[in-house]
Scaffold this active site. Structure first.
Site, PDB file in Angstrom:
ATOM      1  N   LYS A   1       0.809  -1.216   0.000  1.00 39.69           N
ATOM      2  CA  LYS A   1       0.000   0.000   0.000  1.00 39.69           C
ATOM      3  C   LYS A   1       0.845   1.269   0.000  1.00 39.69           C
ATOM      4  O   LYS A   1       0.379   2.333  -0.392  1.00 39.69           O
ATOM      5  CB  LYS A   1      -0.969  -0.025   1.162  1.00 39.69           C
ATOM      6  CG  LYS A   1      -1.945  -1.195   1.013  1.00 39.69           C
ATOM      7  CD  LYS A   1      -3.158  -1.071   1.861  1.00 39.69           C
ATOM      8  CE  LYS A   1      -4.210  -2.099   1.495  1.00 39.69           C
ATOM      9  NZ  LYS A   1      -3.900  -3.448   2.009  1.00 39.69           N
TER      10      LYS A   1
HETATM   11  C1  LIG Z   1      -4.538  -4.545   1.450  1.00 39.26           C
HETATM   12  C2  LIG Z   1      -3.801  -5.811   1.341  1.00 39.26           C
HETATM   13  C3  LIG Z   1      -4.207  -6.826   0.486  1.00 39.26           C
HETATM   14  C4  LIG Z   1      -5.466  -6.730  -0.341  1.00 39.26           C
HETATM   15  O1  LIG Z   1      -5.434  -5.717  -1.302  1.00 39.26           O
HETATM   16  P1  LIG Z   1      -6.804  -5.178  -1.940  1.00 39.26           P
HETATM   17  O2  LIG Z   1      -6.410  -4.073  -2.824  1.00 39.26           O
HETATM   18  O3  LIG Z   1      -7.629  -4.710  -0.785  1.00 39.26           O
HETATM   19  O4  LIG Z   1      -7.442  -6.309  -2.624  1.00 39.26           O
HETATM   20  C5  LIG Z   1      -3.420  -7.953   0.385  1.00 39.26           C
HETATM   21  N1  LIG Z   1      -2.305  -8.099   1.124  1.00 39.26           N
HETATM   22  C6  LIG Z   1      -1.883  -7.142   1.972  1.00 39.26           C
HETATM   23  C7  LIG Z   1      -0.658  -7.376   2.762  1.00 39.26           C
HETATM   24  C8  LIG Z   1      -2.609  -5.965   2.118  1.00 39.26           C
HETATM   25  O5  LIG Z   1      -2.186  -5.011   2.955  1.00 39.26           O
END
Ligand SMILES: *Cc1c(COP(=O)(O)O)cnc(C)c1O
Length: 455
Positions: A111
């Site tokens: 993210k």
């Molecule tokens: C947020 C997240 C996901 C999922 O991503 P999305 O965009 O919500 O589908 C998967 N793995 C990790 C470690 C995350 O932080």
């Protein structure tokens, strides 16, 4: 580039509006009115670009009426200077599988890639607008940390992060709650992630409230986040020698995998996108059987994917219905009544691009163990689901998005192999530093009151 809401195509918006608002007033998500589709000749012109140059090229398609290409380029450079990898991402091998490591940013999860970028985008916006903005965001664990890191200390910006109390890993929580800045507020909600997300949605939809505090959102529904994530699909394709490839994507809110779908719509030769879920498998049930009915959220060892209402799925519904916003609005009514079964013809369209699988808790532990024994690599539980899903459908020749550093989930890896990875040195301090957060009931009014009292 003009944008519309997935639920109403009669009103146009520009990039600035959709970036600052995040969610449309009618509850829909913003999508561009049209998309550029690269021909293979045009694609090949991008192949030797650095990660930052490629980001600039791709994001500029969507944002040029908001920020000039030169300014965007320096903003991107600044955003990714906080990463441990010079080229932002890293490709590594796990047996036959290729891991796309996306966790080399400041808070050790993918993210950061979008969030560092949009933190600076806010700063750019505020340098031209005399305003104060309040960001309110729900997190299943990693979004909050990434958002706080991107926003902390920036002037004229406050950030309020709602996380489900006791339902995220302690390392995840500490990375958020040990940040000691006047513009950062952590709230622990007595509920699950979907409750947190609902509260944020209700605050947005209360227009009187949201306007009164200049409320803005950085959840994965924000189009600016999606486009920043599209970049690594392109980059990986070029790095791997321009073969058609498939990606397995650990999925919660359908943001990351939607970015892959967008890349495909823009002409990138992607074969399949594998939607990999944990026991909260609504997306797997949806894609395999058409069953888009949510159940109770279960707590798992992959908390960032403990989601039953995948907000970004609405964008897929919109595209699968030929960009028909009226149809999308009708379908979303069914989704909101929790009674949507995907129509047979639409399911066939979805299956041209997507496959899906889910992994239960024991399977996740087994995958972590097996890969540690065979490859001497510790996978975080989310990445393990991406690997497990690809294996289960015998898609060995694919790229798995590695979404978090294993050190963020020491309990899970300890359980699987009796070992855990240490935090990188620069983050060790969070383990012993005083935490700051406020526990609130699962009640929108209470959260509104708290936010009002702080702005
Ligand atoms: C947020 C997240 C996901 C999922 O991503 P999305 O965009 O919500 O589908 C998967 N793995 C990790 C470690 C995350 O932080």
């Amino acid at each position: 580039m003009k944008y519309i809401s997935t639920r109403d195509s009669s009103k146009d918006f520009n990039f600035e509006q959709i970036f600052i608002k995040g969610l449309a007033d009618d509850g829909g998500l913003y999508v561009p009115k049209s998309l550029k589709r690269y021909s293979s000749d045009e694609l090949y012109k991008l192949e030797n670009l650095s990660y930052n140059e490629l980001s600039t090229e791709l994001i500029n398609l969507f944002s040029e009426d908001f920020i000039s290409k030169e300014e965007l380029s320096s903003l991107i450079k600044k955003s990714y200077s906080t990463f441990r990898e010079k080229e932002v991402i890293k490709l590594s091998n796990l047996g036959e599988i290729i891991l796309l490591e996306l966790f080399h940013g400041p808070t050790l999860a993918f993210k950061d890639i979008a969030m560092q970028f949009i933190g600076n985008l806010y700063e750019y916006y505020l340098s031209k607008n005399d305003k104060k903005i309040n960001i309110v965001v729900a997190t299943s664990g990693d979004t909050g940390a990434a958002a706080i890191n991107a926003i902390k200390g920036k002037s004229n910006l406050n950030i309020f992060v709602l996380h489900p109390n006791n339902k995220i890993s302690s390392v995840q929580r500490k990375i958020m709650t040990t940040i000691d800045e006047k513009n950062v507020f952590n709230i622990a909600i007595e509920g699950n992630f979907d409750d947190c997300q609902n509260i944020v949605k209700q605050m947005f939809c209360d227009l009187e409230f949201s306007k009164s505090i200049n409320m803005s959102g950085v959840n994965s529904i924000n189009w600016a986040r999606i486009i920043a994530q599209t970049v690594y699909y392109f980059y990986t394709y070029f790095k791997l020698g321009k073969k058609t490839i498939s990606f397995s994507v650990p999925t919660g809110n359908f943001g990351d995998v939607f970015a892959g779908y967008l890349a495909k719509k823009m002409g990138l030769p992607i074969d399949k996108l594998i939607v990999a879920t944990n026991e909260n498998d609504i997306l797997h049930r949806a894609i395999s059987k058409g069953d888009y009915v949510s159940r109770e959220v279960r707590e798992t060892i992959s908390p960032s994917m403990d989601i039953q209402l995948a907000s970004n799925f609405e964008r897929l519904i919109y595209y699968v219905n030929n960009s028909d916003s009226e149809k999308t609005a009708q379908i979303m009514k069914k989704v909101n009544q929790n009674s949507y079964q995907i129509e047979k013809n639409n399911l066939e369209i979805i299956r041209k691009d997507f496959l899906s699988e889910s992994c239960n808790e024991q399977e996740i532990l087994d995958i972590i163990k097996k890969n540690y024994e065979e490859n001497n690599i510790i996978l975080d539980p989310h990445t393990a689901i991406g690997v497990g899903a690809a294996k289960k459908i015998s898609f060995n020749d694919c790229v798995v998005l590695s979404t978090a550093h294993p050190c963020k989930f020491p309990d899970a890896t300890k359980n699987a192999i009796n070992k855990y990875e240490k935090l990188p040195e620069e983050l060790e301090y969070v383990l012993n530093k005083k935490e700051n957060f406020q526990v609130l009931k699962n009640n929108t009014q209470e959260v509104k009151n708290f936010v009002k009292s702080k702005v």
